[in-house]
Design a protein around this motif. Structure first.
Motif, mmCIF file in Angstrom:
data_model
loop_
_atom_site.group_PDB
_atom_site.id
_atom_site.type_symbol
_atom_site.label_atom_id
_atom_site.label_comp_id
_atom_site.label_asym_id
_atom_site.label_seq_id
_atom_site.Cartn_x
_atom_site.Cartn_y
_atom_site.Cartn_z
ATOM 1 N N SER A 54 0.860 -1.166 0.069
ATOM 2 C CA SER A 54 0.011 0.098 -0.009
ATOM 3 C C SER A 54 0.797 1.155 0.033
ATOM 4 O O SER A 54 0.225 2.424 -0.204
ATOM 5 C CB SER A 54 -0.919 0.040 1.135
ATOM 6 O OG SER A 54 -0.043 -0.054 2.427
ATOM 7 N N GLY A 55 2.234 1.114 0.292
ATOM 8 C CA GLY A 55 3.167 2.344 0.174
ATOM 9 C C GLY A 55 3.029 2.899 -1.036
ATOM 10 O O GLY A 55 3.458 4.136 -1.306
ATOM 11 N N GLN A 56 2.722 2.302 -2.127
ATOM 12 C CA GLN A 56 2.672 2.785 -3.536
ATOM 13 C C GLN A 56 1.598 3.586 -3.713
ATOM 14 O O GLN A 56 1.701 4.375 -4.656
ATOM 15 C CB GLN A 56 2.734 1.663 -4.615
ATOM 16 C CG GLN A 56 4.138 0.703 -4.756
ATOM 17 C CD GLN A 56 4.090 -0.245 -5.734
ATOM 18 O OE1 GLN A 56 3.090 -0.160 -6.486
ATOM 19 N NE2 GLN A 56 4.779 -1.149 -5.817
ATOM 20 N N CYS A 57 0.529 3.597 -2.743
ATOM 21 C CA CYS A 57 -0.507 4.380 -3.116
ATOM 22 C C CYS A 57 -0.697 5.524 -2.208
ATOM 23 O O CYS A 57 -1.374 6.442 -2.653
ATOM 24 C CB CYS A 57 -1.722 3.189 -2.770
ATOM 25 S SG CYS A 57 -3.525 4.056 -3.149
ATOM 26 N N LEU A 58 -0.234 5.491 -0.687
ATOM 27 C CA LEU A 58 -0.277 6.552 -0.007
ATOM 28 C C LEU A 58 0.848 7.016 0.306
ATOM 29 O O LEU A 58 2.018 6.507 0.302
ATOM 30 C CB LEU A 58 -0.982 6.034 1.510
ATOM 31 C CG LEU A 58 -2.318 5.310 1.171
ATOM 32 C CD1 LEU A 58 -3.081 4.836 2.692
ATOM 33 C CD2 LEU A 58 -3.362 6.378 0.567
ATOM 34 N N SER A 64 -4.775 5.247 6.707
ATOM 35 C CA SER A 64 -5.430 4.669 5.545
ATOM 36 C C SER A 64 -6.732 4.672 5.218
ATOM 37 O O SER A 64 -7.477 5.144 6.207
ATOM 38 C CB SER A 64 -4.900 3.075 5.807
ATOM 39 O OG SER A 64 -4.903 2.236 4.466
ATOM 40 N N LEU A 65 -7.147 3.989 4.183
ATOM 41 C CA LEU A 65 -8.647 3.961 4.083
ATOM 42 C C LEU A 65 -9.470 3.199 5.108
ATOM 43 O O LEU A 65 -8.899 2.268 5.660
ATOM 44 C CB LEU A 65 -8.887 3.097 2.938
ATOM 45 C CG LEU A 65 -10.322 2.513 2.294
ATOM 46 C CD1 LEU A 65 -10.700 3.641 1.667
ATOM 47 C CD2 LEU A 65 -10.094 1.401 1.254
ATOM 48 N N GLN A 92 -3.061 8.099 -5.089
ATOM 49 C CA GLN A 92 -3.081 8.138 -6.699
ATOM 50 C C GLN A 92 -4.400 7.436 -7.212
ATOM 51 O O GLN A 92 -4.608 7.519 -8.425
ATOM 52 C CB GLN A 92 -1.806 7.362 -7.136
ATOM 53 C CG GLN A 92 -0.316 7.937 -6.401
ATOM 54 C CD GLN A 92 0.517 6.930 -6.724
ATOM 55 O OE1 GLN A 92 0.283 6.052 -7.607
ATOM 56 N NE2 GLN A 92 1.569 6.775 -6.201
ATOM 57 N N ALA A 93 -5.135 6.962 -6.515
ATOM 58 C CA ALA A 93 -6.475 6.187 -7.015
ATOM 59 C C ALA A 93 -7.525 7.322 -7.498
ATOM 60 O O ALA A 93 -7.810 8.299 -6.897
ATOM 61 C CB ALA A 93 -7.078 5.491 -5.888
#
Length: 254
Positions: A54-58, A64-65, A92-93
């Motif tokens: 998940s580090g690639q996203c946040l 987190s979500l 990035q989503a």
């Protein structure tokens, strides 16, 4: 001061103190939106997300979500088509996918949510479709939400899931609500009866107003604190940008 007047003064002050304490006691429910769990199905939900990568996203240090749910991941509602709330972190989503499952884990309802990259709490109101008209009574349904950060790499995405069950409102709750002077009082009644979604939605509707009162903000803080979601208290609350709902019979769109 003469002794007789002193005694009268003491009785007067004592009387005022008693009245003040009684008044404060009668007002306390309006600021006591502490959630009292009404049950548990024994199957934990995952109210905070985290993919294996998940580090690639946040960004580092980002919350987190998170589903705005009790810690057990289970909540009750009296609504046929309730509204759910999810904290969406800046990421990035560009899209999130919401799904609702029946008692045998079939998808009965689905919706895509367009994201704008902002940190916010979004409302997800369920809506009737051709084959899903309402939640059935006394049947826990699972729901989940996937934050799609990398469409071709599921391990980088964020995922949460929780449980919702529709129940009949207790007669005493119905009577108490009819006598409640304000919506904040109603939220207190819902919270103390374990009706999580009604308590949250009542306060969310007040908080989303541009000039939410101090009493509303305090009530919102108290409710989230009661389920250890203090970190989300100040997050902006918005209506989500939702696609048209899809029912589970339309496999081509799921």
């Amino acid at each position: 001061m003469p002794q007789q007047q002193s005694h009268r003064y003491t009785h007067w002050v004592t009387g005022l103190t008693a009245i003040a304490l009684a008044t404060l006691g009668s007002l306390s429910p309006a600021i006591a939106q502490t959630y009292q769990p009404s049950g548990d199905i024994g199957v934990p939900g995952r109210r905070q997300g985290g993919g294996t990568r998940s580090g690639q996203c946040l960004a580092p240090g980002t919350i987190s979500l998170t589903a705005l749910m009790p810690e057990s991941g289970y909540g009750q509602t009296t609504a046929a088509l309730p509204t759910l709330y999810v904290y969406i972190p800046a990421s990035q989503a560009g899209q999130a996918e919401f799904r609702l499952y029946d008692e045998v884990d079939n998808i009965v309802y689905a919706q895509d949510i367009t994201l704008n990259g902002a940190t916010e709490i979004i409302a997800i109101p369920l809506a009737a479709t051709a084959n899903f008209t309402e939640l059935p009574l006394n049947q826990p349904y699972r729901w989940d939400l996937l934050l799609t950060c990398t469409p071709n790499d599921f391990s980088a995405n964020l995922f949460i899931d929780s449980w919702i069950e529709r129940v009949e409102p207790p007669a005493q709750v119905t009577a108490d609500l009819a006598a409640a002077p304000t919506e904040i009082d109603q939220a207190t009644i819902y919270a103390e009866a374990g009706l999580w979604f009604e308590a949250l939605d009542t306060l969310a509707a007040l908080r989303i107003e541009q000039n939410a009162s101090e009493a509303t903000l305090t009530a919102w803080e108290t409710l989230l604190d009661s389920v250890n979601l203090h970190s989300l208290i100040g997050i902006p609350l918005v209506n989500g940008e939702l696609s048209a709902p899809i029912d589970g019979s339309d496999d081509s769109q799921l």
